[in-house]
Enzyme design. Structure first.
Site, PDB file in Angstrom:
ATOM      1  N   TYR A  25      16.811  68.966  45.674  1.00 24.41           N
ATOM      2  CA  TYR A  25      17.831  68.280  46.132  1.00 24.41           C
ATOM      3  C   TYR A  25      18.723  69.119  47.406  1.00 24.41           C
ATOM      4  CZ  TYR A  25      17.550  65.210  42.115  1.00 24.41           C
ATOM      5  OH  TYR A  25      16.990  64.330  41.067  1.00 24.41           O
ATOM      6  N   THR A  77      22.930  63.530  41.353  1.00 24.55           N
ATOM      7  CA  THR A  77      23.392  64.176  42.533  1.00 24.55           C
ATOM      8  C   THR A  77      22.527  64.246  43.551  1.00 24.55           C
ATOM      9  OG1 THR A  77      22.647  66.452  41.787  1.00 24.55           O
ATOM     10  CG2 THR A  77      24.851  65.835  40.964  1.00 24.55           C
ATOM     11  N   TRP A  78      21.420  63.259  43.623  1.00 27.12           N
ATOM     12  CA  TRP A  78      20.409  63.199  44.523  1.00 27.12           C
ATOM     13  C   TRP A  78      21.207  62.821  45.738  1.00 27.12           C
ATOM     14  CZ3 TRP A  78      15.941  59.222  44.811  1.00 27.12           C
ATOM     15  CH2 TRP A  78      14.848  59.872  45.588  1.00 27.12           C
ATOM     16  N   LYS A 116      19.126  42.140  47.454  1.00 30.30           N
ATOM     17  CA  LYS A 116      18.373  41.119  46.787  1.00 30.30           C
ATOM     18  C   LYS A 116      18.787  41.147  45.260  1.00 30.30           C
ATOM     19  CE  LYS A 116      13.748  40.124  44.632  1.00 30.30           C
ATOM     20  NZ  LYS A 116      12.487  40.474  44.432  1.00 30.30           N
ATOM     21  N   GLN A 158      12.339  62.235  32.427  1.00 30.78           N
ATOM     22  CA  GLN A 158      13.105  61.496  33.356  1.00 30.78           C
ATOM     23  C   GLN A 158      11.979  60.590  34.347  1.00 30.78           C
ATOM     24  OE1 GLN A 158      15.883  62.833  37.040  1.00 30.78           O
ATOM     25  NE2 GLN A 158      16.392  63.689  35.238  1.00 30.78           N
ATOM     26  N   LEU A 199      20.236  52.035  39.904  1.00 30.31           N
ATOM     27  CA  LEU A 199      20.678  51.020  40.597  1.00 30.31           C
ATOM     28  C   LEU A 199      19.724  50.643  41.699  1.00 30.31           C
ATOM     29  CD1 LEU A 199      24.541  52.161  40.867  1.00 30.31           C
ATOM     30  CD2 LEU A 199      23.503  50.378  39.407  1.00 30.31           C
ATOM     31  N   TYR A 229      16.428  57.415  36.228  1.00 31.04           N
ATOM     32  CA  TYR A 229      16.832  57.936  37.399  1.00 31.04           C
ATOM     33  C   TYR A 229      16.941  56.532  38.414  1.00 31.04           C
ATOM     34  CZ  TYR A 229      12.141  59.050  39.862  1.00 31.04           C
ATOM     35  OH  TYR A 229      10.918  58.669  40.283  1.00 31.04           O
TER      36      TYR A 229
END
Length: 282
Positions: A52, A18-19, A203, A163, A194, A191
């Site tokens: 956050y 949820t960042w 890239k 984490q 992606l 975390y």
């Protein structure tokens, strides 16, 4: 779907990050719908933190989980290092519980190391377990030396997860941290799986091998990248989902299994680190 065990709870290996959620009020409904789409598909883990958006992400989680059985959710929250001592941890925890709208967290993490001694933080975390405010505690952004210091404390081995940043471009933890964690049966929560930033993600999405593997599985490159983070056991990945489509795609990535040839090709294209690296963080 691959699974991972954290604090003796079996969980799907794809959770919900949820960042940055909650930063734009105009996106509230879409972000709530995205979290619910993940939960409706079978996700159980929702990861948030007091940092956050200064509680805004926690409140998005609160709105998203309304109507779901609490015992079917596994909610992770994090305390800032400045709040992780005798004076502030309890107050921070209560505020986070209020923001999320729950009586307890399944896992509560020290977000990163600060100036408060680890012994003091562990003492407070243990109190919160005793009081029923959290089911278990862990750490975030810890490297080998940090874990060894933690484990030297009387109750340091009560830590149930670490984490860290982990994706195809950030593999430094594979040199010594991940092997150490596997030896001690300490799960990794990955975390930013992606990657971050348009240049880096661009890239990777244009990489020919990733495109080829994606085509083999009728998947996207992002799904291949996400599946890569959980190719081995003992890892939970927490991609952010800001839309229903992304949430569904993230969940489906957990069902992608690489062939031995694909794993070998990925290992050649993205080799393991050959020396110690500074712990990457965002």
């Amino acid at each position: 779907m691959k699974t991972v065990h954290i604090n003796n709870v079996e969980l799907p290996a794809v959770g919900i990050g949820t960042w940055n959620l909650g930063d734009d009020p105009n996106c509230h409904d879409d972000e709530v719908a995205a979290i619910r789409a993940g939960l409706n598909r079978g996700a159980r883990v929702v990861d948030t933190a007091e940092m956050y958006g200064e509680g805004r992400s926690e409140r998005i989680v609160r709105d998203a989980i309304k109507g779901y059985r609490r015992d079917q959710l596994f909610i992770i929250d994090k305390v800032l290092p400045t709040n992780a001592g005798h004076q502030r941890l309890s107050t921070s925890l209560e505020q986070s519980l209020h923001n999320v709208g729950t009586d307890y967290f399944d896992l509560y993490l020290l977000h990163w190391r600060g100036t408060i001694p680890l012994a003091e933080t562990v003492d407070e975390l243990e109190k919160m377990v005793t009081h029923g405010k959290i089911r278990a505690w862990g750490v975030s952004n810890f490297d080998v030396s940090d874990l060894k210091e933690l484990w030297s404390l009387p109750k340091g081995h009560h830590c149930v997860a670490n984490q860290d940043l982990y994706n195809l471009e950030e593999r430094g933890i594979e040199y010594d941290l991940l092997p150490l964690m596997k030896k001690h049966h300490l799960p990794l929560i990955a975390y930013s799986p992606l990657a971050q930033g348009d240049q880096l993600s661009g890239k990777l999405t244009s990489d020919r091998l990733l495109q080829e593997i994606a085509a083999n599985h009728q998947a996207s490159v992002y799904q291949v990248m996400l599946a890569w983070t959980i190719k081995d056991s003992g890892i939970l990945t927490i991609p952010k989902s800001s839309s229903v489509a992304h949430a569904i795609a993230n969940w489906q990535a957990g069902e992608l299994n690489f062939t031995p040839d694909e794993r070998a090709a990925l290992a050649r294209r993205f080799p393991r680190p050959q020396k110690k690296q500074l712990l990457a963080t965002i």
